[in-house]
Enzyme design. Structure first.
Site, short mmCIF file in Angstrom:
data_model
loop_
_atom_site.label_atom_id
_atom_site.label_comp_id
_atom_site.label_asym_id
_atom_site.label_seq_id
_atom_site.Cartn_x
_atom_site.Cartn_y
_atom_site.Cartn_z
N GLY A 117 0.80 -1.12 0.09
CA GLY A 117 0.02 0.16 0.15
C GLY A 117 0.91 1.21 0.14
CB CYS A 118 0.23 4.69 -1.22
SG CYS A 118 -1.06 4.77 -0.58
CE1 TYR A 119 -1.47 8.19 3.53
CE2 TYR A 119 -3.48 6.60 3.26
CZ TYR A 119 -2.68 8.14 3.14
OH TYR A 119 -3.89 8.96 2.96
#
Length: 321
Positions: free
Chosen positions: A115-117
């Site tokens: 995921g990006c976060y």
């Protein structure tokens, strides 16, 4: 021999970005379905099984279904959904995570795209936990802001449609205030944390770009490490990497602010460590493109490794050094 790649869900935000990074290359060829076939299970199954590598840009349930359609044992898969990010049978697709991860991704037939976060959070947290500077049971907090593209087509439409209430209205908003964001399990597992971090995400009124921050009370850490100790450890961990780099102390000291859009269009991620004059507090920060190293760029990086291609092919490393 040109590798055959099928993007299942290529019409979505991540799929479109991956396609744009691949379609001009001569070392891969894209298997494409007509628009009418994209939701046809039989057509998708044929494409999935004809591919050397399939990239799933689908909701979790649809990604699991797509994996179930694959009967050809030679097909390699990158899943960009949340479905397999904590599955022990899948390799976590953050090659810089530790020294063995790049080889693990290259050898794997099943890779879950991070995921990006979590990409930013894990990049900051995991090396410190591995080295013992940050205890695994420490109460970690992660604060972050992303451009609205991170919310997919629905949120993009809400921000860009002049007829909707969100259009150019709210500059910034925090969300996931029930403290149960879907990225928490992978943050905890791959960050090597004993407890779920306290994660407060936000969305800004801009298209893409991400800033992830981990504040630390240095006086509460064993041995009371200095900000320089944390920075030096991160710099050693990521030395020689193509896409992840650590800003030296002089660069961080000159900054008055951090721009979450600063690495847009690249697959680079820049890490920073800021400390106060008293030496008892620090903030770790990561800047990345949520659609680059946080999504489609990461998928292309993993594809390159899995297919034995140039690791930088189709990717911009600008500002990573």
């Amino acid at each position: 021999m040109t590798a055959r790649v099928f993007i299942d869900g290529e019409a979505g935000t991540t799929g479109l970005q991956i396609r744009a990074r691949l379609e001009a290359r001569d070392d891969v060829s894209l298997i494409r379905l007509a628009e009418a076939e994209r939701k046809d299970t039989a057509a998708r199954a044929r494409a999935l099984n004809d591919a050397d590598l399939a990239i799933l840009c689908l909701p979790d349930a649809a990604a699991r279904q797509a994996v179930g359609l694959i009967e050809n044992p030679e097909v390699r898969v990158i899943d960009a959904s949340t479905a397999h990010r904590t599955d022990p049978d899948w390799t976590y697709g953050f090659p810089e995570m530790d020294k063995a991860q790049q080889a693990a991704v290259a050898a794997s037939k099943r890779v879950s795209n991070p995921g990006c976060y979590p990409t930013g959070a894990i990049a900051l947290i995991r090396p410190l936990v591995s080295a013992g500077l940050l205890p695994a049971d420490f109460p970690v907090t992660v604060n972050a802001v992303s451009g609205y593209s991170g919310g997919g087509k629905g949120l993009i439409r809400r921000y860009e449609d002049a007829q909707t209430p969100d259009h150019l209205d709210k500059a910034y908003r925090a969300y996931a205030l029930g403290l149960a964001h879907k990225h928490l399990p992978e943050m905890q597992q791959h960050g090597l944390l004993d407890h779920t971090p306290l994660f407060v995400p936000a969305v800004g009124n801009y298209y893409k770009g991400m800033l992830v921050q981990v504040p630390l009370q240095l006086w509460a850490l064993p041995g009371r490490p200095a900000a320089d100790d944390l920075r030096d450890l991160l710099a050693r961990h990521y030395a020689g990497q193509d896409f992840v780099s650590v800003a030296p102390a002089a660069e961080s000291a000159e900054l008055d602010d951090l721009d979450p859009e600063g690495l847009n269009g690249t697959n680079a991620m820049r890490l920073y460590v800021f400390g106060n004059a008293a030496g008892d507090q620090a903030v770790l920060a990561a800047v990345l493109d949520n659609l680059g190293k946080g999504a489609s760029g990461a998928a292309v990086q993993n594809l390159n490794l899995m297919l034995g291609l140039d690791p930088q092919a189709g990717l911009d490393t600008r500002l990573a050094a």
